[in-house]
Motif scaffolding. Structure first.
Motif, PDB file in Angstrom:
ATOM      1  N   ALA A  12       0.828  -1.200   0.000  1.00 26.28           N
ATOM      2  CA  ALA A  12       0.000   0.000   0.000  1.00 26.28           C
ATOM      3  C   ALA A  12       0.859   1.246   0.000  1.00 26.28           C
ATOM      4  O   ALA A  12       1.811   1.359   0.756  1.00 26.28           O
ATOM      5  CB  ALA A  12      -0.902   0.007   1.217  1.00 26.28           C
ATOM      6  N   LEU A  21      -9.326  -3.725   0.989  1.00 25.94           N
ATOM      7  CA  LEU A  21     -10.506  -4.116   1.751  1.00 25.94           C
ATOM      8  C   LEU A  21     -11.440  -4.930   0.859  1.00 25.94           C
ATOM      9  O   LEU A  21     -11.935  -5.975   1.247  1.00 25.94           O
ATOM     10  CB  LEU A  21     -11.227  -2.871   2.281  1.00 25.94           C
ATOM     11  CG  LEU A  21     -12.506  -3.138   3.071  1.00 25.94           C
ATOM     12  CD1 LEU A  21     -12.219  -3.962   4.312  1.00 25.94           C
ATOM     13  CD2 LEU A  21     -13.180  -1.830   3.475  1.00 25.94           C
ATOM     14  N   GLN A  22     -11.646  -4.433  -0.346  1.00 26.96           N
ATOM     15  CA  GLN A  22     -12.505  -5.144  -1.290  1.00 26.96           C
ATOM     16  C   GLN A  22     -11.999  -6.567  -1.506  1.00 26.96           C
ATOM     17  O   GLN A  22     -12.766  -7.525  -1.509  1.00 26.96           O
ATOM     18  CB  GLN A  22     -12.509  -4.367  -2.624  1.00 26.96           C
ATOM     19  CG  GLN A  22     -13.450  -4.884  -3.675  1.00 26.96           C
ATOM     20  CD  GLN A  22     -14.897  -4.455  -3.450  1.00 26.96           C
ATOM     21  OE1 GLN A  22     -15.521  -4.840  -2.470  1.00 26.96           O
ATOM     22  NE2 GLN A  22     -15.440  -3.685  -4.353  1.00 26.96           N
ATOM     23  N   VAL A  25     -12.102  -9.036   1.898  1.00 18.97           N
ATOM     24  CA  VAL A  25     -13.353  -9.551   2.433  1.00 18.97           C
ATOM     25  C   VAL A  25     -14.123 -10.369   1.396  1.00 18.97           C
ATOM     26  O   VAL A  25     -15.283 -10.665   1.577  1.00 18.97           O
ATOM     27  CB  VAL A  25     -14.245  -8.409   2.974  1.00 18.97           C
ATOM     28  CG1 VAL A  25     -13.566  -7.738   4.146  1.00 18.97           C
ATOM     29  CG2 VAL A  25     -14.543  -7.401   1.893  1.00 18.97           C
ATOM     30  N   ASP A  27     -15.273 -13.630  -0.131  1.00 17.21           N
ATOM     31  CA  ASP A  27     -15.321 -15.047   0.207  1.00 17.21           C
ATOM     32  C   ASP A  27     -14.506 -15.855  -0.804  1.00 17.21           C
ATOM     33  O   ASP A  27     -13.901 -16.865  -0.482  1.00 17.21           O
ATOM     34  CB  ASP A  27     -16.775 -15.548   0.196  1.00 17.21           C
ATOM     35  CG  ASP A  27     -17.636 -14.753   1.172  1.00 17.21           C
ATOM     36  OD1 ASP A  27     -17.123 -13.782   1.761  1.00 17.21           O
ATOM     37  OD2 ASP A  27     -18.810 -15.105   1.346  1.00 17.21           O
ATOM     38  N   LEU A  29     -11.790 -15.181  -2.100  1.00 16.15           N
ATOM     39  CA  LEU A  29     -10.349 -15.164  -1.823  1.00 16.15           C
ATOM     40  C   LEU A  29      -9.921 -16.471  -1.159  1.00 16.15           C
ATOM     41  O   LEU A  29      -8.851 -17.007  -1.434  1.00 16.15           O
ATOM     42  CB  LEU A  29     -10.006 -13.968  -0.920  1.00 16.15           C
ATOM     43  CG  LEU A  29      -8.541 -13.813  -0.523  1.00 16.15           C
ATOM     44  CD1 LEU A  29      -7.683 -13.483  -1.737  1.00 16.15           C
ATOM     45  CD2 LEU A  29      -8.366 -12.735   0.526  1.00 16.15           C
ATOM     46  N   LEU A  30     -10.790 -16.988  -0.305  1.00 17.75           N
ATOM     47  CA  LEU A  30     -10.451 -18.217   0.406  1.00 17.75           C
ATOM     48  C   LEU A  30     -10.224 -19.374  -0.571  1.00 17.75           C
ATOM     49  O   LEU A  30      -9.420 -20.259  -0.316  1.00 17.75           O
ATOM     50  CB  LEU A  30     -11.561 -18.575   1.401  1.00 17.75           C
ATOM     51  CG  LEU A  30     -11.900 -17.491   2.431  1.00 17.75           C
ATOM     52  CD1 LEU A  30     -12.976 -17.973   3.391  1.00 17.75           C
ATOM     53  CD2 LEU A  30     -10.653 -17.074   3.213  1.00 17.75           C
ATOM     54  N   LEU A  33      -6.720 -19.004  -2.171  1.00 17.32           N
ATOM     55  CA  LEU A  33      -5.576 -19.095  -1.264  1.00 17.32           C
ATOM     56  C   LEU A  33      -4.688 -20.319  -1.442  1.00 17.32           C
ATOM     57  O   LEU A  33      -3.463 -20.197  -1.411  1.00 17.32           O
ATOM     58  CB  LEU A  33      -6.056 -19.025   0.190  1.00 17.32           C
ATOM     59  CG  LEU A  33      -6.257 -17.633   0.751  1.00 17.32           C
ATOM     60  CD1 LEU A  33      -6.718 -17.725   2.199  1.00 17.32           C
ATOM     61  CD2 LEU A  33      -4.980 -16.813   0.659  1.00 17.32           C
ATOM     62  N   TYR A  42       0.321  -6.389   4.762  1.00 13.56           N
ATOM     63  CA  TYR A  42       0.296  -5.867   6.126  1.00 13.56           C
ATOM     64  C   TYR A  42      -1.109  -5.742   6.692  1.00 13.56           C
ATOM     65  O   TYR A  42      -1.317  -5.904   7.877  1.00 13.56           O
ATOM     66  CB  TYR A  42       1.009  -4.510   6.200  1.00 13.56           C
ATOM     67  CG  TYR A  42       2.496  -4.660   6.322  1.00 13.56           C
ATOM     68  CD1 TYR A  42       3.076  -4.996   7.541  1.00 13.56           C
ATOM     69  CD2 TYR A  42       3.331  -4.485   5.225  1.00 13.56           C
ATOM     70  CE1 TYR A  42       4.442  -5.148   7.665  1.00 13.56           C
ATOM     71  CE2 TYR A  42       4.696  -4.641   5.336  1.00 13.56           C
ATOM     72  CZ  TYR A  42       5.250  -4.969   6.561  1.00 13.56           C
ATOM     73  OH  TYR A  42       6.595  -5.132   6.677  1.00 13.56           O
ATOM     74  N   MET A  43      -2.061  -5.439   5.835  1.00 18.21           N
ATOM     75  CA  MET A  43      -3.400  -5.223   6.371  1.00 18.21           C
ATOM     76  C   MET A  43      -3.936  -6.495   7.032  1.00 18.21           C
ATOM     77  O   MET A  43      -4.752  -6.430   7.940  1.00 18.21           O
ATOM     78  CB  MET A  43      -4.359  -4.748   5.280  1.00 18.21           C
ATOM     79  CG  MET A  43      -5.647  -4.172   5.851  1.00 18.21           C
ATOM     80  SD  MET A  43      -6.737  -3.570   4.563  1.00 18.21           S
ATOM     81  CE  MET A  43      -7.767  -4.997   4.356  1.00 18.21           C
ATOM     82  N   LEU A  44      -3.474  -7.650   6.551  1.00 19.30           N
ATOM     83  CA  LEU A  44      -4.010  -8.892   7.106  1.00 19.30           C
ATOM     84  C   LEU A  44      -2.980  -9.771   7.793  1.00 19.30           C
ATOM     85  O   LEU A  44      -3.346 -10.728   8.461  1.00 19.30           O
ATOM     86  CB  LEU A  44      -4.694  -9.712   5.994  1.00 19.30           C
ATOM     87  CG  LEU A  44      -6.070  -9.264   5.532  1.00 19.30           C
ATOM     88  CD1 LEU A  44      -6.655 -10.305   4.602  1.00 19.30           C
ATOM     89  CD2 LEU A  44      -7.024  -9.037   6.697  1.00 19.30           C
ATOM     90  N   ASP A  45      -1.693  -9.502   7.617  1.00 22.01           N
ATOM     91  CA  ASP A  45      -0.723 -10.460   8.138  1.00 22.01           C
ATOM     92  C   ASP A  45       0.457  -9.783   8.825  1.00 22.01           C
ATOM     93  O   ASP A  45       1.183  -9.003   8.211  1.00 22.01           O
ATOM     94  CB  ASP A  45      -0.215 -11.358   7.002  1.00 22.01           C
ATOM     95  CG  ASP A  45       0.429 -12.630   7.545  1.00 22.01           C
ATOM     96  OD1 ASP A  45       0.873 -12.634   8.714  1.00 22.01           O
ATOM     97  OD2 ASP A  45       0.475 -13.617   6.796  1.00 22.01           O
ATOM     98  N   ARG A  46       0.638 -10.124  10.081  1.00 23.42           N
ATOM     99  CA  ARG A  46       1.723  -9.551  10.878  1.00 23.42           C
ATOM    100  C   ARG A  46       3.085 -10.077  10.438  1.00 23.42           C
ATOM    101  O   ARG A  46       4.109  -9.457  10.707  1.00 23.42           O
ATOM    102  CB  ARG A  46       1.466  -9.884  12.349  1.00 23.42           C
ATOM    103  CG  ARG A  46       2.175  -8.972  13.315  1.00 23.42           C
ATOM    104  CD  ARG A  46       1.769  -9.200  14.750  1.00 23.42           C
ATOM    105  NE  ARG A  46       2.651  -8.403  15.593  1.00 23.42           N
ATOM    106  CZ  ARG A  46       3.730  -8.881  16.196  1.00 23.42           C
ATOM    107  NH1 ARG A  46       4.044 -10.147  16.089  1.00 23.42           N
ATOM    108  NH2 ARG A  46       4.499  -8.078  16.916  1.00 23.42           N
ATOM    109  N   ASP A  47       3.122 -11.254   9.813  1.00 19.40           N
ATOM    110  CA  ASP A  47       4.406 -11.814   9.368  1.00 19.40           C
ATOM    111  C   ASP A  47       4.791 -11.333   7.969  1.00 19.40           C
ATOM    112  O   ASP A  47       5.553 -11.990   7.269  1.00 19.40           O
ATOM    113  CB  ASP A  47       4.354 -13.349   9.380  1.00 19.40           C
ATOM    114  CG  ASP A  47       4.382 -13.886  10.805  1.00 19.40           C
ATOM    115  OD1 ASP A  47       4.713 -13.104  11.709  1.00 19.40           O
ATOM    116  OD2 ASP A  47       4.060 -15.066  11.001  1.00 19.40           O
ATOM    117  N   LYS A 143     -15.466  -6.506  -7.311  1.00 20.24           N
ATOM    118  CA  LYS A 143     -14.948  -7.831  -6.941  1.00 20.24           C
ATOM    119  C   LYS A 143     -14.561  -8.634  -8.169  1.00 20.24           C
ATOM    120  O   LYS A 143     -13.553  -9.335  -8.195  1.00 20.24           O
ATOM    121  CB  LYS A 143     -16.002  -8.595  -6.149  1.00 20.24           C
ATOM    122  CG  LYS A 143     -16.128  -8.105  -4.730  1.00 20.24           C
ATOM    123  CD  LYS A 143     -17.101  -8.944  -3.949  1.00 20.24           C
ATOM    124  CE  LYS A 143     -17.218  -8.351  -2.546  1.00 20.24           C
ATOM    125  NZ  LYS A 143     -18.263  -9.010  -1.761  1.00 20.24           N
TER     126      LYS A 143
END
Lengths: 264, 428
Positions: A12, A21-22, A25, A27, A29-30, A33, A42-47, A143
């Motif tokens: 970002a 964000l789009q 969220v 479904d 995306l799962l 994966l 970074y928005m979703l993963d600390r690692d 989407k």
């Protein structure tokens, strides 16, 4: 046959985080994966790790600080494919709407005499600094734009740009015409399709959030003529068309043409 | 040269909206300095919309933030309507509030499950929780999808809604769609209650316990909610929204593109917890019962209680949206918009965005924006947040730096900061 996972990074710059964000969220995306390894998001993963090689780099946001200039260069070095995501990354975003005012003036209006230790600059598209391979358009992208881009890239294909306007989608949906029937300054005729004419479907004039159609087929001049006939001044037309197209190299010259270089 | 005074730095705090970092400088005697670096570039929203047509500026303001774009849209539109001296009909106002609640539900669900919960369960990302915590991720997506869908129906889309216009809406949904919305809200209620029970079990760190001044909008009609014309402080003060500048001072700090704010010279907090602290007596329904049963956990002295306060609001706003839809349906069929005349004037709107008080002050002249001042909840919170990060760091400065980073990030996440929102800020 087991395929190697595709390494993906999501980065970002300066933005509203709406593109991420789009995507975050969805479904759907799962389902994607298992085919991908997320190296940086970074928005979703600390690692998350920013400075790592990836197959596909998605970049959201405009380049708005000197630090971000360095960041996009680093991302380019690390990535096989770079995708600019959303109107900020692709066209510089709404924050470019003030492009005609000097940066010092903008700074003073908002921050007064306050000083900050980071270096701000006028917002610019990512492609100003690095080669961008593909774009995902919209503010925010739909989407299905993400699904199409991810879907094609994950099978070693690529997303093609849409080369027709929102206006066409709107006609196909049979919406009443916001421009001709209601007289509102709809930007559907020059704006890249793909949203199924979402706003005109609500009776709202398009503000051009997906940016002007590419391939030099955005007829700013023809639309400016229609707007002019409806009583809009040159300044009003330019302001509106620039909300999402401030960096477009053809815009001013094409609108000028309709006003014959003379004052309105 | 190696020394023990290397600053502990998180360049980019994960799982928050926007780009910010934490920097903690430790010396022999403990924590010397704590900085929340807000490094996301400035976007100058107030400056770039100056002199622009009102409706076009109103299309641009929501772009300040995706997590709360409906909040920005609705607050900006209210300020503009006040400026041009227009008041929307009750049923239009009710439906606008339902749209706002859609934002609240989506934002809270997203924050609680995708941003906060992974810390407590030992994951770096919600994406890794899918196999082990199928139920929780399922509920997160169900609640989030409900909020998004409400915004699509009433706002045109889940992010950057265009369907709210001066005078009303572009187009209203059908009666059937609103009935369906009520059904979906009812179905979601047990999921919201499950969320509350889940978060009631999570640890609230005592390290950051202490007095906090809370500010929140006083809800209209004494019903817990979003819109209001007065700001209430937990010190007993109350003042009209339009006088916000006399009580809240904004200033530039050099490590942040977002300005900081003080209320009467001191940091303060806004958000779900602050709403409860100031307005709990206006809650009703199931949320009121839950609040009465969990007052100790929802105490005003711990910022971590903000997580549980958001969970409580999920329950409350679901029930509230059903009532608001009923209010609108009672007047059915309704017109989507009234004609407006763009007169000159000045208007201030203060609403409760998911993260707290959002202020829009707009002056309209000749159909254009002549003055704009926007202050976002995260900008209000930054000074207090920095204080709490400092408290956490002080209690742990001898610990492993990784532990310090983790705990201070958790403090930041409890505030649910919206960094994009905070960067853009106000005219001095």
């Amino acid at each position: 046959m087991e395929k190697k996972k595709v390494r993906i990074g999501f980065y970002a710059l300066t933005s509203c985080y709406g593109c991420q964000l789009q995507l975050a969220v969805m479904d759907e995306l799962l389902k994607l994966l298992p085919r991908a390894e997320i190296v940086c998001w970074y928005m979703l993963d600390r690692d998350s790790v920013e400075d790592e090689p990836v197959d596909i780099a998605f970049i959201e946001g405009s380049v708005s600080t000197e630090e971000e200039v360095e960041l996009v260069k680093k991302i380019r070095e690390n990535a096989k494919i770079v995708v600019a995501v959303g109107s900020c990354a692709v066209q510089g975003g709404v924050q470019s709407w003030g492009k005609d005012k000097p940066l010092e003036e903008l700074w003073k209006t908002v921050y007064g005499d306050g000083k900050v230790k980071f270096q701000p600059k006028m917002a610019e598209p990512v492609s100003k600094y690095i080669k961008v391979d593909y774009n995902i358009y919209g503010c925010p992208p739909e989407k299905k734009d993400f699904l199409y881009a991810l879907g094609t890239l994950l099978i070693d294909s690529w997303p093609e740009d849409i080369d027709y306007p929102v206006c066409l989608e709107c006609r196909l949906k049979g919406n009443p015409c916001v421009l001709l029937e209601r007289g509102e300054p709809c930007l559907g005729p020059i704006t890249r399709a793909g949203c199924d004419a979402r706003c005109p479907g609500f009776g709202i004039a398009c503000i051009g959030c997906r940016g002007a159609i590419g391939y030099d087929v955005a007829w700013f001049d023809s639309l400016a003529r229609v707007f002019k006939e409806k009583g809009l001044t040159k300044e009003e037309i330019l302001e509106r068309m620039k909300i999402f197209n401030a960096h477009n190299p053809k815009l001013e010259e094409m609108v000028e043409k309709i006003f014959g270089g003379k004052s309105q | 040269m190696k020394n023990v005074y290397l600053p502990i730095t998180v360049d980019h705090i994960a799982r928050v909206e926007g780009k910010g970092g934490v920097e903690i400088v430790i010396g022999e005697d403990g924590v010397r300095e704590v900085r929340l670096n807000i490094i996301e570039g400035p976007r100058f929203f107030e400056a770039i919309t100056l002199g622009k047509k009102l409706d076009e500026a109103l299309a641009v303001y929501p772009r300040i933030c995706s997590f709360c774009s409906a909040a920005h849209k609705l607050t900006a539109v209210e300020a503009a309507e006040k400026a041009i001296n227009f008041e929307p009909r009750e049923e239009i106002q009710a439906l606008r509030e339902v749209l706002y609640i859609g934002d609240m539900i989506e934002s809270h669900a997203l924050h609680l499950y995708l941003l906060v919960l992974p810390d407590y369960l030992g994951y770096s990302s919600p994406l890794h929780m899918i196999d082990e915590y199928k139920k929780e991720i399922g509920i997160a997506l169900d609640l989030k999808n409900l909020g998004s869908w409400m915004m699509e129906v009433l706002g045109s889309r889940a992010i950057h809604q265009e369907n709210v216009v001066l005078g009303g809406f572009g187009k209203l949904p059908s009666r059937e769609t609103l009935e369906r919305m009520k059904e979906r809200l009812k179905e979601a209620l047990p999921k919201a209650e499950y969320t509350f029970e889940l978060f009631a079990k999570l640890e609230q760190y005592g390290e950051v316990e202490g007095p906090i001044t809370h500010l929140a909008v006083k809800p209209r009609g004494d019903v817990y909610g979003i819109y209001g014309d007065y700001i209430k402080a937990s010190d007993g003060n109350e003042f009209p929204s339009g006088e916000y500048k006399e009580h809240i001072r904004e200033f530039v700090v050099e490590h942040s593109f977002a300005k900081h704010s003080h209320y009467h010279g001191k940091p303060f907090m806004v958000g779900a917890l602050s709403r409860l602290v100031n307005n709990a007596e206006t809650l009703y329904g199931r949320a009121r019962e839950l609040y009465e049963g969990h007052r100790e956990l929802l105490r005003p002295t711990n910022p971590f209680a903000n997580n549980l306060a958001q969970a409580l609001e999920l329950v409350y706003f679901i029930e509230r949206a059903i009532d608001l839809i009923d209010e609108a349906l009672a007047k059915w069929p309704i017109r989507s918009r009234d004609p407006v005349e763009i007169k000159d004037g000045f208007g201030v709107s203060t609403t409760e965005a998911p993260r707290g008080i959002l202020v829009y002050a707009l002056e309209v002249k000749d159909g254009k924006v002549a003055y704009a001042d926007i202050i976002t909840p995260t900008a209000f919170n930054l000074a207090m947040m920095e204080e709490h990060v400092r408290m956490m760091a002080e209690k742990h400065y001898n610990d492993d730096p990784e532990r310090i980073k983790f705990l201070t990030e958790m403090v930041v996440r409890a505030y649910d900061p919206c960094i994009s929102c905070s960067v853009h800020v106000a005219k001095l």
